[in-house]
Design a protein around this motif. Sequence first.
Motif, PDB file in Angstrom:
ATOM      1  N   ARG A  15      -3.424  -0.388  -2.944  1.00 22.50           N
ATOM      2  CA  ARG A  15      -1.970  -0.206  -2.879  1.00 22.50           C
ATOM      3  C   ARG A  15      -1.595   0.804  -1.798  1.00 22.50           C
ATOM      4  O   ARG A  15      -0.652   0.585  -1.026  1.00 22.50           O
ATOM      5  N   ARG A  16      -2.340   1.896  -1.723  1.00 21.05           N
ATOM      6  CA  ARG A  16      -2.047   2.889  -0.680  1.00 21.05           C
ATOM      7  C   ARG A  16      -2.329   2.338   0.706  1.00 21.05           C
ATOM      8  O   ARG A  16      -1.563   2.582   1.652  1.00 21.05           O
ATOM      9  N   LEU A  17      -3.430   1.581   0.840  1.00 23.36           N
ATOM     10  CA  LEU A  17      -3.726   0.989   2.141  1.00 23.36           C
ATOM     11  C   LEU A  17      -2.646  -0.010   2.552  1.00 23.36           C
ATOM     12  O   LEU A  17      -2.286  -0.111   3.734  1.00 23.36           O
ATOM     13  N   THR A  18      -2.125  -0.766   1.581  1.00 24.90           N
ATOM     14  CA  THR A  18      -1.061  -1.726   1.892  1.00 24.90           C
ATOM     15  C   THR A  18       0.202  -1.016   2.352  1.00 24.90           C
ATOM     16  O   THR A  18       0.849  -1.428   3.324  1.00 24.90           O
ATOM     17  N   LEU A  19       0.570   0.071   1.667  1.00 27.52           N
ATOM     18  CA  LEU A  19       1.750   0.834   2.085  1.00 27.52           C
ATOM     19  C   LEU A  19       1.551   1.438   3.466  1.00 27.52           C
ATOM     20  O   LEU A  19       2.468   1.455   4.291  1.00 27.52           O
ATOM     21  N   PHE A  20       0.333   1.917   3.727  1.00 27.29           N
ATOM     22  CA  PHE A  20       0.067   2.497   5.039  1.00 27.29           C
ATOM     23  C   PHE A  20       0.071   1.427   6.130  1.00 27.29           C
ATOM     24  O   PHE A  20       0.596   1.634   7.223  1.00 27.29           O
ATOM     25  N   ASP A  46      12.613  -3.789   4.917  1.00 34.34           N
ATOM     26  CA  ASP A  46      13.086  -2.659   4.148  1.00 34.34           C
ATOM     27  C   ASP A  46      11.973  -2.125   3.263  1.00 34.34           C
ATOM     28  O   ASP A  46      10.996  -2.799   2.969  1.00 34.34           O
ATOM     29  N   ARG A  47      12.141  -0.892   2.800  1.00 29.03           N
ATOM     30  CA  ARG A  47      11.107  -0.227   2.019  1.00 29.03           C
ATOM     31  C   ARG A  47      10.867  -0.932   0.693  1.00 29.03           C
ATOM     32  O   ARG A  47       9.736  -0.954   0.183  1.00 29.03           O
ATOM     33  N   ASN A  48      11.892  -1.523   0.101  1.00 28.99           N
ATOM     34  CA  ASN A  48      11.705  -2.223  -1.173  1.00 28.99           C
ATOM     35  C   ASN A  48      10.722  -3.384  -1.027  1.00 28.99           C
ATOM     36  O   ASN A  48       9.895  -3.633  -1.914  1.00 28.99           O
ATOM     37  N   SER A  49      10.782  -4.098   0.082  1.00 32.29           N
ATOM     38  CA  SER A  49       9.845  -5.204   0.297  1.00 32.29           C
ATOM     39  C   SER A  49       8.425  -4.683   0.468  1.00 32.29           C
ATOM     40  O   SER A  49       7.463  -5.279  -0.034  1.00 32.29           O
ATOM     41  N   LYS A  50       8.266  -3.558   1.158  1.00 34.92           N
ATOM     42  CA  LYS A  50       6.934  -2.968   1.309  1.00 34.92           C
ATOM     43  C   LYS A  50       6.365  -2.569  -0.053  1.00 34.92           C
ATOM     44  O   LYS A  50       5.192  -2.813  -0.345  1.00 34.92           O
ATOM     45  N   SER A  59       2.989  -4.126  -2.027  1.00 38.16           N
ATOM     46  CA  SER A  59       1.918  -3.266  -2.535  1.00 38.16           C
ATOM     47  C   SER A  59       1.714  -3.466  -4.030  1.00 38.16           C
ATOM     48  O   SER A  59       0.586  -3.444  -4.524  1.00 38.16           O
ATOM     49  N   ARG A  60       2.792  -3.700  -4.752  1.00 35.50           N
ATOM     50  CA  ARG A  60       2.656  -3.940  -6.195  1.00 35.50           C
ATOM     51  C   ARG A  60       1.998  -5.288  -6.470  1.00 35.50           C
ATOM     52  O   ARG A  60       1.237  -5.427  -7.449  1.00 35.50           O
ATOM     53  N   LEU A  61       2.286  -6.287  -5.648  1.00 31.05           N
ATOM     54  CA  LEU A  61       1.613  -7.576  -5.814  1.00 31.05           C
ATOM     55  C   LEU A  61       0.113  -7.430  -5.615  1.00 31.05           C
ATOM     56  O   LEU A  61      -0.693  -7.992  -6.376  1.00 31.05           O
ATOM     57  N   VAL A  62      -0.292  -6.669  -4.607  1.00 35.18           N
ATOM     58  CA  VAL A  62      -1.718  -6.421  -4.379  1.00 35.18           C
ATOM     59  C   VAL A  62      -2.313  -5.667  -5.562  1.00 35.18           C
ATOM     60  O   VAL A  62      -3.400  -5.998  -6.062  1.00 35.18           O
ATOM     61  N   TYR A  63      -1.595  -4.651  -6.033  1.00 29.77           N
ATOM     62  CA  TYR A  63      -2.059  -3.842  -7.163  1.00 29.77           C
ATOM     63  C   TYR A  63      -2.244  -4.708  -8.415  1.00 29.77           C
ATOM     64  O   TYR A  63      -3.270  -4.628  -9.106  1.00 29.77           O
ATOM     65  N   GLY A  64      -1.255  -5.555  -8.703  1.00 28.10           N
ATOM     66  CA  GLY A  64      -1.351  -6.415  -9.879  1.00 28.10           C
ATOM     67  C   GLY A  64      -2.454  -7.455  -9.767  1.00 28.10           C
ATOM     68  O   GLY A  64      -3.127  -7.765 -10.758  1.00 28.10           O
ATOM     69  N   GLY A  97       8.070 -15.587   2.071  1.00 29.07           N
ATOM     70  CA  GLY A  97       8.415 -14.277   2.622  1.00 29.07           C
ATOM     71  C   GLY A  97       7.198 -13.497   3.054  1.00 29.07           C
ATOM     72  O   GLY A  97       7.212 -12.827   4.104  1.00 29.07           O
ATOM     73  N   ILE A  98       6.112 -13.577   2.282  1.00 29.65           N
ATOM     74  CA  ILE A  98       4.878 -12.879   2.662  1.00 29.65           C
ATOM     75  C   ILE A  98       4.317 -13.455   3.960  1.00 29.65           C
ATOM     76  O   ILE A  98       3.879 -12.712   4.859  1.00 29.65           O
ATOM     77  N   ILE A  99       4.334 -14.781   4.092  1.00 28.92           N
ATOM     78  CA  ILE A  99       3.829 -15.402   5.328  1.00 28.92           C
ATOM     79  C   ILE A  99       4.699 -15.030   6.513  1.00 28.92           C
ATOM     80  O   ILE A  99       4.201 -14.753   7.617  1.00 28.92           O
ATOM     81  N   LEU A 100       6.023 -14.995   6.304  1.00 27.94           N
ATOM     82  CA  LEU A 100       6.912 -14.603   7.397  1.00 27.94           C
ATOM     83  C   LEU A 100       6.676 -13.157   7.806  1.00 27.94           C
ATOM     84  O   LEU A 100       6.724 -12.818   8.998  1.00 27.94           O
ATOM     85  N   LEU A 101       6.414 -12.283   6.833  1.00 30.63           N
ATOM     86  CA  LEU A 101       6.125 -10.894   7.163  1.00 30.63           C
ATOM     87  C   LEU A 101       4.826 -10.768   7.935  1.00 30.63           C
ATOM     88  O   LEU A 101       4.685  -9.893   8.807  1.00 30.63           O
ATOM     89  N   ALA A 102       3.867 -11.633   7.604  1.00 25.47           N
ATOM     90  CA  ALA A 102       2.579 -11.562   8.294  1.00 25.47           C
ATOM     91  C   ALA A 102       2.649 -12.188   9.689  1.00 25.47           C
ATOM     92  O   ALA A 102       2.127 -11.626  10.665  1.00 25.47           O
ATOM     93  N   SER A 103       3.291 -13.351   9.811  1.00 29.25           N
ATOM     94  CA  SER A 103       3.356 -14.032  11.115  1.00 29.25           C
ATOM     95  C   SER A 103       4.419 -13.445  12.032  1.00 29.25           C
ATOM     96  O   SER A 103       4.290 -13.514  13.259  1.00 29.25           O
TER      97      SER A 103
END
Length: 452
Positions: A204-209, A217-221, A225-230, A276-282
Amino acid sequence: MNHVFDCTKRRFAATTAVFFVSCLLLVNSCGKGLTQEVPITPVTPQPTDTETVPNEGLFFADIVVRGQPVFQVGSVGNVSARQRAQIVNRRIAGILAQSQAAKDITVVNDRSRGIATLQVGNRVLMTVTQQDTQDFNLPVETLAQQWANQLARAFEQPPLAIDVGQRLYSTMRQFQRNTIDNLPSFLGTLLALIATWIIAASLRRLTLFGSQHWEVDRNSKILVSRLVYGSVWVIGTVVALGVLGLDFATLVGTLGLTSVAIGFSLRDILSNYFSGIILLASRPFRLGDQIVIQEFEGTVTQIQLRATTLKTYDGRIVYIPNQEVFSAIITNNTACTHRRSSIMVGIDYGSDITRAKQIINDAVLGVEGVEPDPKPDILVRKLAASTVNIEVRFWVNSRRLPFLEMTSQVAQAIKEALMQAGVEMPTDIYTVRLRGLPELIDNHHVNYDEQN
């Protein structure tokens, strides 16, 4: 309990000869009443010094009345303590199920055989053998009477408070035994959960970093990170339950069926989030880009996991689900800092085209904001009815407002330069010829002259 443990130690200290004698006594009593206690088994060779009586890992088992342990019995011959207790408990349950039946327990001693039986009416509950006397260090008559008294007290319906207390004690005792038996599994599960927590928190920390360069926006970040954590916790929980002893294949199958059910019920929402995750990555566009999606054109103001927000040029806010954004054709007007604009200019057929092109080129380069490199393209594109159409291509800032302003200024500069140089820019000229009506026209002129 101390008495039971002392008996256990004595049993461990018993010699093979004692086992041999007890087995002979059991074999001799098969036809005289002990068969009411245990099933008849084939005669097997007596155990040697290296053999032990099978007991399934338990030396004693509980005799239970209404869920409450009353006393314990050991193994007899080839019947383990657990099997013997199960037989006795089944007989006790059958007697208790008959509410009207008498439940007085009597002790019948057989001194010739050295055994005693506990009976209710004509039904034999159990047999006290010489093996029991060795286990508990009591004579047969004394041990049988003690067990009979304990069963008689247990058969009586206890008061509610005592019954509740006894059941709680029995439950806690069973829980203690299960805890001790499963202690290695519990420790392994605890270690698996600790490792899962460490890995999930680290990811989770690595994802935020790593999402610092994402223009969202910060809420999406935080949500990513919570999706990775879960996800890490789901995997870790499956592993921990497998260590605890549950079937790993069953857990994975159950998780798969659950995921399929959730996916079908929330497929539209999940599709938007995954898109949305794919758009953030690409990253086909960023915040502030001016794009065209379907019939909408405007500036990107928000990129969330569920939707993308556009502010159109007329001041409207449009929320487009990421599923549609992901599958649509996207035109990013500001992906590059400059883009090409063009203007069509029409000059007279009698004008010098080469001279006109040079005038146009100088006028375009004289406008501030037009890129000199690449240089403007001035091309004769069409020979129209009354004009020679020349297309002027030039590069300006790709953002919409500078793009429109520069295009307007270039058009104005070209028009003024051509007019100043005497190059005509005629409008379209149409010649209308009327055929087949000459007499009507002549008569019209004659009548008009006579009236004047």
